[in-house]
Design an enzyme around this catalytic site. Structure first.
Site, PDB file in Angstrom:
ATOM      1  N   ASP A  17       3.177  37.566  -5.635  1.00  0.00           N
ATOM      2  CA  ASP A  17       3.552  36.211  -4.628  1.00  0.00           C
ATOM      3  C   ASP A  17       2.804  35.177  -5.448  1.00  0.00           C
ATOM      4  OD1 ASP A  17       4.870  36.068  -1.543  1.00  0.00           O
ATOM      5  OD2 ASP A  17       4.056  34.482  -2.027  1.00  0.00           O
ATOM      6  N   ILE A  18       3.547  33.743  -5.274  1.00  0.00           N
ATOM      7  CA  ILE A  18       2.756  32.844  -5.728  1.00  0.00           C
ATOM      8  C   ILE A  18       1.924  31.845  -5.223  1.00  0.00           C
ATOM      9  CG2 ILE A  18       4.691  31.100  -4.459  1.00  0.00           C
ATOM     10  CD1 ILE A  18       4.735  30.210  -7.548  1.00  0.00           C
TER      11      ILE A  18
ATOM     12  N   ASN B 289      10.815  39.992   5.973  1.00  0.00           N
ATOM     13  CA  ASN B 289      11.020  39.228   6.544  1.00  0.00           C
ATOM     14  C   ASN B 289      13.033  38.456   7.450  1.00  0.00           C
ATOM     15  OD1 ASN B 289       8.732  37.704   7.912  1.00  0.00           O
ATOM     16  ND2 ASN B 289       8.858  37.142   6.073  1.00  0.00           N
TER      17      ASN B 289
ATOM     18  N   GLY C 218      10.780  33.715   9.267  1.00  0.00           N
ATOM     19  CA  GLY C 218      10.874  32.716   8.374  1.00  0.00           C
ATOM     20  C   GLY C 218      10.949  33.677   7.027  1.00  0.00           C
ATOM     21  N   GLN C 219      11.998  33.782   7.241  1.00  0.00           N
ATOM     22  CA  GLN C 219      12.511  34.317   5.639  1.00  0.00           C
ATOM     23  C   GLN C 219      12.996  33.038   5.021  1.00  0.00           C
ATOM     24  OE1 GLN C 219      16.602  36.936   5.929  1.00  0.00           O
ATOM     25  NE2 GLN C 219      16.133  36.980   3.253  1.00  0.00           N
TER      26      GLN C 219
ATOM     27  N   HIS D 196      13.583  41.548   0.006  1.00  0.00           N
ATOM     28  CA  HIS D 196      11.780  41.730  -0.694  1.00  0.00           C
ATOM     29  C   HIS D 196      11.283  42.113   0.346  1.00  0.00           C
ATOM     30  CE1 HIS D 196      12.097  37.570   0.683  1.00  0.00           C
ATOM     31  NE2 HIS D 196      10.928  37.628   1.129  1.00  0.00           N
ATOM     32  N   LEU D 197      10.044  43.302   0.140  1.00  0.00           N
ATOM     33  CA  LEU D 197       8.797  43.905   0.398  1.00  0.00           C
ATOM     34  C   LEU D 197       7.740  42.909   0.206  1.00  0.00           C
ATOM     35  CD1 LEU D 197       9.246  47.272   0.759  1.00  0.00           C
ATOM     36  CD2 LEU D 197      10.220  45.596   2.021  1.00  0.00           C
ATOM     37  N   HIS D 198       7.337  42.514   1.505  1.00  0.00           N
ATOM     38  CA  HIS D 198       6.205  41.685   1.531  1.00  0.00           C
ATOM     39  C   HIS D 198       5.021  42.897   0.862  1.00  0.00           C
ATOM     40  CE1 HIS D 198       6.613  37.180   1.842  1.00  0.00           C
ATOM     41  NE2 HIS D 198       7.779  38.311   2.300  1.00  0.00           N
TER      42      HIS D 198
END
Ligand code: 5GP
Ligand code: ZN
Length: 118
Positions: A34-35, A91, A97-98, A104-106
């Site tokens: 993640d950035i 999300n 908060g998407q 995607h999975l965090h």
């Protein structure tokens, strides 16, 4: 229907059109850091096919959703956090908060994560 969206940031990362710190790639799954990491390990695990959220993946391609979770587990092992613990977050929608509407999975870990989440 699944598709590759020209306007989707994560589709562009899958295509290599936008650079990312990719830690896993196969025909079905891409994972990259993640950035804006929220933990020492913060990796996004995404299907190569465009779906808006995880439930859409589950509905259209259940084994594809399983592949995301299993890739996250393999990456947690590679990061050395499978024993200490990690969190998978997906999300869905504005209240959650998407911000990127490609499923995607965090994968979060390498620190103690509090509960409940914010
Ligand atoms: P969401 O808020 O949709 O659950 O998660 C989207 C995630 O994508 C956020 O954690 C955000 O930091 C990350 N992100 C947004 N743009 C980029 C980018 O260009 N590169 C990478 N590696 N991550 C991004
Ligand atoms: Zn996409």
């Amino acid at each position: 229907m699944p598709y590759t969206s020209d306007d989707c940031l994560f589709c562009k990362i899958v295509a290599g059109a936008i650079p990312a710190d990719v830690v896993h790639r196969d025909d079905h799954v891409v994972a990259f850091r993640d950035i804006n990491p929220q933990a020492p390990t913060h990796i996004l695990v995404i299907p190569t096919t465009h779906y808006e959220n995880a439930a859409e993946v589950a509905a259209d391609d259940p084994s594809g959703l399983a592949a995301l979770v299993l890739t996250a587990r393999t990456l947690a092992q590679a990061e050395g956090i499978d024993r200490s613990g990690y969190r998978l977050v997906t999300n869905t929608g504005a209240d959650a908060g998407q911000t990127v509407f490609h499923a995607h999975l965090h994968l979060l870990g390498a620190r103690h994560l509090t509960w409940p989440p914010g």
